[in-house]
Scaffold this motif. Sequence first.
Motif, PDB file in Angstrom:
ATOM      1  N   CYS A   1       6.149  -2.089  -4.374  1.00 46.39           N
ATOM      2  CA  CYS A   1       6.719  -0.957  -4.936  1.00 46.39           C
ATOM      3  C   CYS A   1       5.939  -0.482  -6.165  1.00 46.39           C
ATOM      4  CB  CYS A   1       8.270  -0.976  -5.153  1.00 46.39           C
ATOM      5  SG  CYS A   1       9.284  -1.642  -3.704  1.00 46.39           S
ATOM      6  N   ARG A   2       5.703   0.772  -6.283  1.00 46.59           N
ATOM      7  CA  ARG A   2       4.984   1.427  -7.526  1.00 46.59           C
ATOM      8  C   ARG A   2       6.243   1.749  -8.386  1.00 46.59           C
ATOM      9  NH1 ARG A   2       1.349   6.178  -4.820  1.00 46.59           N
ATOM     10  NH2 ARG A   2       0.497   4.849  -3.226  1.00 46.59           N
TER      11      ARG A   2
ATOM     12  N   VAL B   1       8.484  -6.316  -5.106  1.00 42.64           N
ATOM     13  CA  VAL B   1       7.743  -6.669  -6.219  1.00 42.64           C
ATOM     14  C   VAL B   1       7.279  -5.170  -7.009  1.00 42.64           C
ATOM     15  CG1 VAL B   1       5.565  -7.553  -7.151  1.00 42.64           C
ATOM     16  CG2 VAL B   1       6.961  -8.602  -5.214  1.00 42.64           C
ATOM     17  N   HIS B   2       7.500  -4.949  -8.020  1.00 40.40           N
ATOM     18  CA  HIS B   2       7.277  -3.815  -8.848  1.00 40.40           C
ATOM     19  C   HIS B   2       6.032  -3.779  -9.564  1.00 40.40           C
ATOM     20  CE1 HIS B   2      11.257  -1.864  -7.469  1.00 40.40           C
ATOM     21  NE2 HIS B   2      11.779  -3.355  -7.738  1.00 40.40           N
ATOM     22  N   LEU B   3       5.060  -2.884  -9.126  1.00 44.48           N
ATOM     23  CA  LEU B   3       3.815  -3.053 -10.066  1.00 44.48           C
ATOM     24  C   LEU B   3       3.518  -1.488 -10.328  1.00 44.48           C
ATOM     25  CD1 LEU B   3       1.926  -5.712  -7.994  1.00 44.48           C
ATOM     26  CD2 LEU B   3       2.964  -5.986 -10.196  1.00 44.48           C
ATOM     27  N   PRO B   4       2.742  -1.475 -11.567  1.00 48.50           N
ATOM     28  CA  PRO B   4       2.368   0.015 -12.103  1.00 48.50           C
ATOM     29  C   PRO B   4       1.200   0.682 -11.188  1.00 48.50           C
ATOM     30  CG  PRO B   4       1.499  -1.532 -13.409  1.00 48.50           C
ATOM     31  CD  PRO B   4       2.448  -2.448 -12.385  1.00 48.50           C
ATOM     32  N   ALA B   5       0.992   2.071 -11.344  1.00 45.83           N
ATOM     33  CA  ALA B   5      -0.107   2.443 -10.844  1.00 45.83           C
ATOM     34  C   ALA B   5      -0.890   3.597 -11.821  1.00 45.83           C
ATOM     35  CB  ALA B   5       0.230   3.195  -9.532  1.00 45.83           C
ATOM     36  N   LEU B   6      -1.960   3.799 -11.679  1.00 49.12           N
ATOM     37  CA  LEU B   6      -2.666   5.055 -12.544  1.00 49.12           C
ATOM     38  C   LEU B   6      -2.229   6.384 -11.924  1.00 49.12           C
ATOM     39  CD1 LEU B   6      -6.048   3.734 -12.976  1.00 49.12           C
ATOM     40  CD2 LEU B   6      -4.480   3.593 -14.551  1.00 49.12           C
TER      41      LEU B   6
ATOM     42  N   GLY C   1       0.656  -1.037  -0.018  1.00 49.14           N
ATOM     43  CA  GLY C   1      -0.065  -0.097  -0.055  1.00 49.14           C
ATOM     44  C   GLY C   1       0.780   1.274  -0.260  1.00 49.14           C
ATOM     45  N   THR C   2       2.094   1.531  -0.154  1.00 50.87           N
ATOM     46  CA  THR C   2       2.904   2.565  -0.092  1.00 50.87           C
ATOM     47  C   THR C   2       3.721   2.519  -1.443  1.00 50.87           C
ATOM     48  OG1 THR C   2       5.101   1.447   0.475  1.00 50.87           O
ATOM     49  CG2 THR C   2       3.478   2.001   2.243  1.00 50.87           C
ATOM     50  N   ARG C   3       4.354   3.575  -1.586  1.00 52.36           N
ATOM     51  CA  ARG C   3       5.207   3.703  -2.901  1.00 52.36           C
ATOM     52  C   ARG C   3       6.361   2.699  -2.746  1.00 52.36           C
ATOM     53  NH1 ARG C   3       2.989   8.538  -1.982  1.00 52.36           N
ATOM     54  NH2 ARG C   3       2.368   9.614  -3.891  1.00 52.36           N
TER      55      ARG C   3
END
Length: 433
Positions: free
Chosen positions: A48-49, A66-71, A15-17
């Motif tokens: 992580c974003r 784990v790196h995942l994108p965000a809008l 839930g964080t950056r």
Amino acid sequence: MPRRRSGALRIALVGTRGVPARYGGFETAVEEVGRRLADAGHDVVVYCRTTADGPRPAEHLGMRLVHLPALRRRSLETLSHTGLSVLHLLTHRVDAAIVFNAANAPWLPLVRAARIPVATHVDGLEWKRAKWGGIGKRYYRVVEALSVRWSDALIADARGIADYYRDEFAAPTELIAYGAPKIDGAASDKLADVDLTPGGFHLVVARFEPENHVDVIVDGYRRSDARLPLVVVGSAPYADDYTRRVHSLADDRVRFLGGVWDQELLDQLYAHCATYLHGHSVGGTNPSLLRAIGAGAATIAYDVSFNREVLETSGRYFSTPDDVATAVSDAERDPARVRRDGKRARLLAARYDWDHVAEGYQTLCRRLSARDFPRSRPSGRRLRLGPAATTVPVSVPESLTAVPTARRPLEDTGRAAAVPVAVDAPVARVAEA
């Protein structure tokens, strides 16, 4: 997946950056707690974003990333990234998950459906932030209630937040504050790079948001007869109008440094300022305030219970620009008092210890993994209506001073450590400077 030691847990921080910590309090907490849990042998995964051109390391300080994108929209960035993180988590199960930010509550039913025990760090009173419009404020009011209903445990970082959830929802919380980094004997060589000298400036470090009251501080400083410059560190994503307002209130004694990402320079600014001015008002225990007291900075803070909880009588407090003007002028006229306040603040910082904080998280994660929590949660219905339901009183709470212990690494003992979070105790009196 790395081989785990006997008794170690798989723990997800969601839930964080993410880390390395470069943004705010949640990210700092994830880095400081996660590294200690990893050192104790736990398998810690941090979501992580991703950014378009940013690095994507697989590990950081023993934590798996784990790196995942965000809008990339303010209203959807956190929620969209956490949604993808939860979907990943469903196929990469852990023993306990910590979700940061009540805004992510809509995803909690998925976590619970997967029978992953989950605690939510609820943060501060987000619905009081001016950056949110009517829909945003209502959303944050709703997700507070959903966090109460759908979390196996709640984490509060300040007594005022714990009291709020008790009074609003009859909901118990785990009171686990942040740690205060200790900045002792900081060098001063980097101050010359920004044309400053030790003890020769007042300091503000804050994102430019209305509830951080940077405008009140700058306006009040302008009204003062201060001779030392005011140095303002911070930037303002999504807040161009507010940034223009802050700059319009400044005179030629105010220096805007923008965002400072050099941690050594930032530490030197905290350690060598004449006073630190802290305007944060809604976010619970603030990491910037803890960094200031860890550096022994005499602090002038916005008058809310969260700040008084940390500073007690070591701080001076303001509510208006005129209060700021008086406090800054008085500080320059009485440097001996400023030194006394700074010494007392450093003593208070001792109760905010990252080792104790990490022990608190380890204990909570063990309880979650063992399903040692009430099966029946509070309903999420608010107990109070009207103005009382939207106001946190400004008052001086009881002094919470951590039990003094020798500093030691967090150890994996194979059982939940009984960590004394706080007791009532006086802080030693500071001798006259």
